[in-house]
Design a protein around this motif. Structure first.
Motif, PDB file in Angstrom:
ATOM      1  N   PHE A  73     133.784   9.374  25.357  1.00 59.89           N
ATOM      2  CA  PHE A  73     134.422   9.164  24.057  1.00 59.89           C
ATOM      3  C   PHE A  73     133.592   8.269  23.150  1.00 59.89           C
ATOM      4  O   PHE A  73     133.753   8.290  21.924  1.00 59.89           O
ATOM      5  CB  PHE A  73     135.799   8.510  24.234  1.00 59.89           C
ATOM      6  CG  PHE A  73     136.793   9.321  25.027  1.00 59.89           C
ATOM      7  CD1 PHE A  73     136.603  10.677  25.275  1.00 59.89           C
ATOM      8  CD2 PHE A  73     137.940   8.713  25.518  1.00 59.89           C
ATOM      9  CE1 PHE A  73     137.531  11.409  25.997  1.00 59.89           C
ATOM     10  CE2 PHE A  73     138.886   9.436  26.241  1.00 59.89           C
ATOM     11  CZ  PHE A  73     138.676  10.791  26.487  1.00 59.89           C
ATOM     12  N   ARG A  74     132.744   7.458  23.736  1.00 59.67           N
ATOM     13  CA  ARG A  74     131.934   6.514  22.958  1.00 59.67           C
ATOM     14  C   ARG A  74     130.669   6.205  23.755  1.00 59.67           C
ATOM     15  O   ARG A  74     130.672   6.287  24.977  1.00 59.67           O
ATOM     16  CB  ARG A  74     132.722   5.231  22.680  1.00 59.67           C
ATOM     17  CG  ARG A  74     131.973   4.192  21.855  1.00 59.67           C
ATOM     18  CD  ARG A  74     132.916   3.084  21.408  1.00 59.67           C
ATOM     19  NE  ARG A  74     133.837   3.579  20.386  1.00 59.67           N
ATOM     20  CZ  ARG A  74     134.987   2.988  20.069  1.00 59.67           C
ATOM     21  NH1 ARG A  74     135.364   1.892  20.710  1.00 59.67           N
ATOM     22  NH2 ARG A  74     135.762   3.485  19.114  1.00 59.67           N
ATOM     23  N   VAL A  75     129.597   5.857  23.053  1.00 61.93           N
ATOM     24  CA  VAL A  75     128.316   5.579  23.695  1.00 61.93           C
ATOM     25  C   VAL A  75     127.775   4.247  23.209  1.00 61.93           C
ATOM     26  O   VAL A  75     127.812   3.954  22.008  1.00 61.93           O
ATOM     27  CB  VAL A  75     127.294   6.703  23.394  1.00 61.93           C
ATOM     28  CG1 VAL A  75     125.890   6.303  23.828  1.00 61.93           C
ATOM     29  CG2 VAL A  75     127.707   8.004  24.071  1.00 61.93           C
ATOM     30  N   HIS A  76     127.278   3.445  24.132  1.00 60.89           N
ATOM     31  CA  HIS A  76     126.571   2.217  23.776  1.00 60.89           C
ATOM     32  C   HIS A  76     125.067   2.453  23.835  1.00 60.89           C
ATOM     33  O   HIS A  76     124.564   3.017  24.813  1.00 60.89           O
ATOM     34  CB  HIS A  76     126.922   1.087  24.748  1.00 60.89           C
ATOM     35  CG  HIS A  76     128.153   0.338  24.372  1.00 60.89           C
ATOM     36  ND1 HIS A  76     128.663  -0.683  25.137  1.00 60.89           N
ATOM     37  CD2 HIS A  76     128.979   0.455  23.288  1.00 60.89           C
ATOM     38  CE1 HIS A  76     129.745  -1.166  24.555  1.00 60.89           C
ATOM     39  NE2 HIS A  76     129.963  -0.484  23.446  1.00 60.89           N
ATOM     40  N   LEU A  77     124.371   2.032  22.799  1.00 63.34           N
ATOM     41  CA  LEU A  77     122.914   2.106  22.782  1.00 63.34           C
ATOM     42  C   LEU A  77     122.369   0.696  23.008  1.00 63.34           C
ATOM     43  O   LEU A  77     122.146  -0.062  22.071  1.00 63.34           O
ATOM     44  CB  LEU A  77     122.419   2.682  21.458  1.00 63.34           C
ATOM     45  CG  LEU A  77     122.767   4.145  21.226  1.00 63.34           C
ATOM     46  CD1 LEU A  77     122.236   4.621  19.880  1.00 63.34           C
ATOM     47  CD2 LEU A  77     122.192   5.034  22.335  1.00 63.34           C
ATOM     48  N   LYS A  78     122.236   0.356  24.263  1.00 60.73           N
ATOM     49  CA  LYS A  78     121.638  -0.910  24.672  1.00 60.73           C
ATOM     50  C   LYS A  78     120.609  -0.591  25.737  1.00 60.73           C
ATOM     51  O   LYS A  78     120.714   0.421  26.417  1.00 60.73           O
ATOM     52  CB  LYS A  78     122.712  -1.855  25.214  1.00 60.73           C
ATOM     53  CG  LYS A  78     122.179  -3.240  25.590  1.00 60.73           C
ATOM     54  CD  LYS A  78     123.308  -4.194  25.969  1.00 60.73           C
ATOM     55  CE  LYS A  78     123.721  -4.080  27.424  1.00 60.73           C
ATOM     56  NZ  LYS A  78     124.844  -3.187  27.670  1.00 60.73           N
ATOM     57  N   ASP A  79     119.604  -1.431  25.871  1.00 61.31           N
ATOM     58  CA  ASP A  79     118.550  -1.172  26.832  1.00 61.31           C
ATOM     59  C   ASP A  79     118.402  -2.365  27.754  1.00 61.31           C
ATOM     60  O   ASP A  79     118.955  -3.445  27.492  1.00 61.31           O
ATOM     61  CB  ASP A  79     117.226  -0.906  26.092  1.00 61.31           C
ATOM     62  CG  ASP A  79     116.372   0.128  26.804  1.00 61.31           C
ATOM     63  OD1 ASP A  79     116.562   0.299  28.021  1.00 61.31           O
ATOM     64  OD2 ASP A  79     115.521   0.744  26.157  1.00 61.31           O
ATOM     65  N   VAL A  80     117.679  -2.185  28.838  1.00 59.36           N
ATOM     66  CA  VAL A  80     117.412  -3.278  29.780  1.00 59.36           C
ATOM     67  C   VAL A  80     115.975  -3.190  30.276  1.00 59.36           C
ATOM     68  O   VAL A  80     115.343  -2.136  30.224  1.00 59.36           O
ATOM     69  CB  VAL A  80     118.360  -3.236  31.006  1.00 59.36           C
ATOM     70  CG1 VAL A  80     119.790  -3.488  30.611  1.00 59.36           C
ATOM     71  CG2 VAL A  80     118.230  -1.934  31.764  1.00 59.36           C
ATOM     72  N   THR A  81     115.500  -4.305  30.766  1.00 57.14           N
ATOM     73  CA  THR A  81     114.204  -4.378  31.428  1.00 57.14           C
ATOM     74  C   THR A  81     114.412  -4.918  32.831  1.00 57.14           C
ATOM     75  O   THR A  81     115.035  -5.965  33.006  1.00 57.14           O
ATOM     76  CB  THR A  81     113.244  -5.294  30.661  1.00 57.14           C
ATOM     77  OG1 THR A  81     113.060  -4.788  29.347  1.00 57.14           O
ATOM     78  CG2 THR A  81     111.893  -5.372  31.368  1.00 57.14           C
ATOM     79  N   VAL A  82     113.921  -4.193  33.816  1.00 56.40           N
ATOM     80  CA  VAL A  82     113.978  -4.640  35.203  1.00 56.40           C
ATOM     81  C   VAL A  82     112.635  -5.271  35.558  1.00 56.40           C
ATOM     82  O   VAL A  82     111.585  -4.653  35.386  1.00 56.40           O
ATOM     83  CB  VAL A  82     114.290  -3.470  36.159  1.00 56.40           C
ATOM     84  CG1 VAL A  82     114.204  -3.928  37.622  1.00 56.40           C
ATOM     85  CG2 VAL A  82     115.677  -2.898  35.868  1.00 56.40           C
TER      86      VAL A  82
END
Length: 221
Positions: A130-139
């Motif tokens: 229903f909804r999308v978050h556009l966030k990123d991560v670095t491992v």
């Protein structure tokens, strides 16, 4: 129990407010007793969320639960404070509470640091996104090699603006489009370096916009 009851009552008020404002989707977390297993949490999940989703149906509002496991530090160990953290649990949730008003707020970043495929589930759960978050991560692979995947997750990963982390924006957006998703995509800023002031938070949004506009076919103007 008192905290859970207060939270459930608050969510119902949010759902009612959404209806009055003409909004169709409310985002939240499922919650979890992090000291207990999935199986031990399940009966309470069915009771609490069966009631909440029935209420959402009455109000004509859809509820999107985020897939963040809420497991980052010692106070959330070992189970995390959100039950809805992976496809196996989503499948079971939607089988046992099959309402069309119950779905996901899909955030690929949480799957990246868990070493999971964040593209594959989009097709299977397309009707539930229903909804999308556009966030990123670095491992931090060197740190991960030192502490292992069972360490507190904040020990080996950091949040990043979209385009500065490890997930591939173009591939992700193409998968959403192929699955027929046409809902909102929301930039979520959680980097500590941008939390100091409103100007810094605006800078984070500007950086995300510069990266995302070409992916959506905009020229950035």
């Amino acid at each position: 129990m008192e905290e859970a009851a207060a939270t459930g009552a608050h969510l119902k008020r949010v759902i009612s407010a959404a209806r009055m404002l003409g909004l169709t989707v409310v985002s939240t977390f499922v919650g979890r007793d992090w000291t207990r297993s999935v199986e031990e949490n399940w009966p309470r999940f069915l009771t609490v969320w069966g009631d909440l989703i029935s209420y959402a149906e009455e109000q004509g509002v859809r509820v999107a639960v985020e897939n963040c496991p809420m497991l980052f530090t010692a106070d959330e160990w070992p189970g995390g404070k959100n039950l809805a953290g992976n496809p196996a649990i989503w499948r079971r949730m939607f089988a046992e509470i099959p309402s069309a008003n119950f779905g996901l707020n899909y955030d690929p970043s949480h799957m990246v640091w868990q070493q999971m495929d964040y593209i594959g589930p989009i097709g299977e759960f397309s009707s539930r996104i229903f909804r999308v978050h556009l966030k990123d991560v670095t491992v931090d692979r060197e740190r991960l090699n030192e502490v292992g995947i069972l360490a507190y997750p904040n020990e080996f990963h950091t949040r990043s603006c979209r385009g500065e982390g490890m997930s591939t924006g173009r591939v992700f957006l193409r998968a959403l489009a192929k699955a027929g998703y046409d809902g909102p995509v929301c930039v979520e800023v959680e980097e500590r370096e941008f939390e100091g002031s409103l100007a810094q938070r605006k800078q984070a949004l500007a950086l995300s916009s510069e990266y995302l506009h070409p992916l959506f076919g905009f020229d950035g103007g």
